[in-house]
Write a protein that holds these residues in place. Sequence first.
Motif, PDB file in Angstrom:
ATOM      1  N   PRO A 243     -43.160  29.689 -80.104  1.00 54.69           N
ATOM      2  CA  PRO A 243     -44.547  29.336 -79.724  1.00 54.69           C
ATOM      3  C   PRO A 243     -45.473  29.282 -80.925  1.00 54.69           C
ATOM      4  O   PRO A 243     -45.379  30.093 -81.854  1.00 54.69           O
ATOM      5  N   ALA A 245     -49.463  29.265 -82.417  1.00 54.10           N
ATOM      6  CA  ALA A 245     -50.743  29.873 -82.064  1.00 54.10           C
ATOM      7  C   ALA A 245     -51.856  28.828 -82.082  1.00 54.10           C
ATOM      8  O   ALA A 245     -51.856  27.900 -82.898  1.00 54.10           O
ATOM      9  N   ASN A 268     -45.929  24.273 -77.901  1.00 55.39           N
ATOM     10  CA  ASN A 268     -47.036  24.403 -76.951  1.00 55.39           C
ATOM     11  C   ASN A 268     -46.437  24.494 -75.555  1.00 55.39           C
ATOM     12  O   ASN A 268     -45.759  23.567 -75.106  1.00 55.39           O
ATOM     13  N   ALA A 269     -46.672  25.605 -74.873  1.00 57.22           N
ATOM     14  CA  ALA A 269     -45.963  25.896 -73.619  1.00 57.22           C
ATOM     15  C   ALA A 269     -46.069  24.754 -72.615  1.00 57.22           C
ATOM     16  O   ALA A 269     -45.054  24.232 -72.139  1.00 57.22           O
ATOM     17  N   GLN A 346     -46.223  31.956 -74.805  1.00 57.25           N
ATOM     18  CA  GLN A 346     -47.502  31.579 -75.405  1.00 57.25           C
ATOM     19  C   GLN A 346     -48.473  32.742 -75.385  1.00 57.25           C
ATOM     20  O   GLN A 346     -49.258  32.941 -76.318  1.00 57.25           O
ATOM     21  N   HIS A 347     -48.388  33.564 -74.323  1.00 60.21           N
ATOM     22  CA  HIS A 347     -49.258  34.732 -74.177  1.00 60.21           C
ATOM     23  C   HIS A 347     -48.797  35.897 -75.042  1.00 60.21           C
ATOM     24  O   HIS A 347     -49.610  36.602 -75.644  1.00 60.21           O
ATOM     25  N   PRO A 349     -45.939  36.202 -77.918  1.00 60.08           N
ATOM     26  CA  PRO A 349     -44.848  35.637 -78.738  1.00 60.08           C
ATOM     27  C   PRO A 349     -43.773  36.641 -79.108  1.00 60.08           C
ATOM     28  O   PRO A 349     -42.673  36.235 -79.508  1.00 60.08           O
TER      29      PRO A 349
END
Length: 420
Positions: A243, A245, A268-269, A346-347, A349
């Motif tokens: 992922p 940031a 990017n999720a 994404q929340h 990593p």
Amino acid sequence: MNLPKLKYILFYKDLLPHATLGAGWCVSKKHIRYISRTNAPLAKVAQYQKPDWNRAVSEAEKIVGYPTSFLSLRWLLSDEIANVALHLRKLVGSNHPLLKTAKGLLYNGKNNMQAWGLIVLLVSKAAGHTADVPDLEQDKAAGVLHSQRALAEVTEMIRTSHLVHKGLVNLQHSSAEDSSDMMFGNKIALLSGDYLLGNSCAELAGLRNQELVLLMSSAVRDLAEAEFVGPRDKQNNPLPSRPLANVEFKHLNDKGLEPLIVSEALGNAQAEWTLRHVLSAGSLLGKSCQGTLKLAGHSVELQKQGYLFGKHLALAWQACLDREPFMPGSSGPFSLVCAPVMFHLQHDPSLYEEIEKGQDDVLDVDYEAVRKAVLEGPGLDLTQKLQREHSQAALDVLNQLPPSDARTALANIIAAIQDI
């Protein structure tokens, strides 16, 4: 006629329903469209009762006139497929993925994507066709064109061939004692998948529509490209990309025939999940819906809306299925590129350290640890939100069509997907 073919006929003989169909005309601003209607009452609107997948599909098949799970009965009864069915028995007891694929194709359930032919025919019937379509081209009993029914068969054959081909095993990493069964399974998967894909190409060419051939060819290209997106283990099982940031979600430019740009989505999720499943599912269903409207003589704008409907429906379907491994009582492995996992990465990593253990074999990942982390994070809520967005986008396109039992049946299917 050989014994396997005879068994198929005897088994399915009493399963094909007979529907009495009538017809009507619908006048729009741009075209006079022929809309076929059944004499039975309109399908019940899903909002008045709890959605049920099997009921929604059953009612939709009655509207079309026959079970579309058997659209491909003609090639299913062929000597080649009958022989494949006999050879599959030799794989019983082995762990070849082809057995799981065959089981998924034969058992009709909410996970069975063989409903795609049904969706293509419902879109065909809901949109109708222009008045200049020759009478010989019309299947007035079913309310669709003969070419549209052929396209629905092509869609199912392409989808099935892709699933069968995905059952190939990398023999370089199999033990010597398993290599014999695995080699045999690979031969069956390769040849039967090629047979289905070859038949779909021949039937598509028989429609004699160059633009349609180009459209569906791009869908087959997308299916192949889906198997090379992002990192993979040694058996080609997908792994999510690391992922990134502070990345912003950008919608894919997927409205043309050009290949999608993969590099812009990885990390990017939402973008990566969308890319993977547009390539592996949304492109085929969307372009099949677009193609069936092309065959009916509709405008380019309406054809584009057909693509959007199929794409959003496929993505909504996938988002719902991605939530299943995290329902109460669930256990065992699951796809590491499902939406809840990718949203959680994404929340947080740090979970990617566990994902990286699957670079040699995804079974090396501690799935229970991943499941626990996802359940404690925002991944499931974000997945449900994603599903609702795509369901609503599909409904927005559907509501542009004139009211009919076929349109209601499609709305019921969308409502039933939300209840999966």
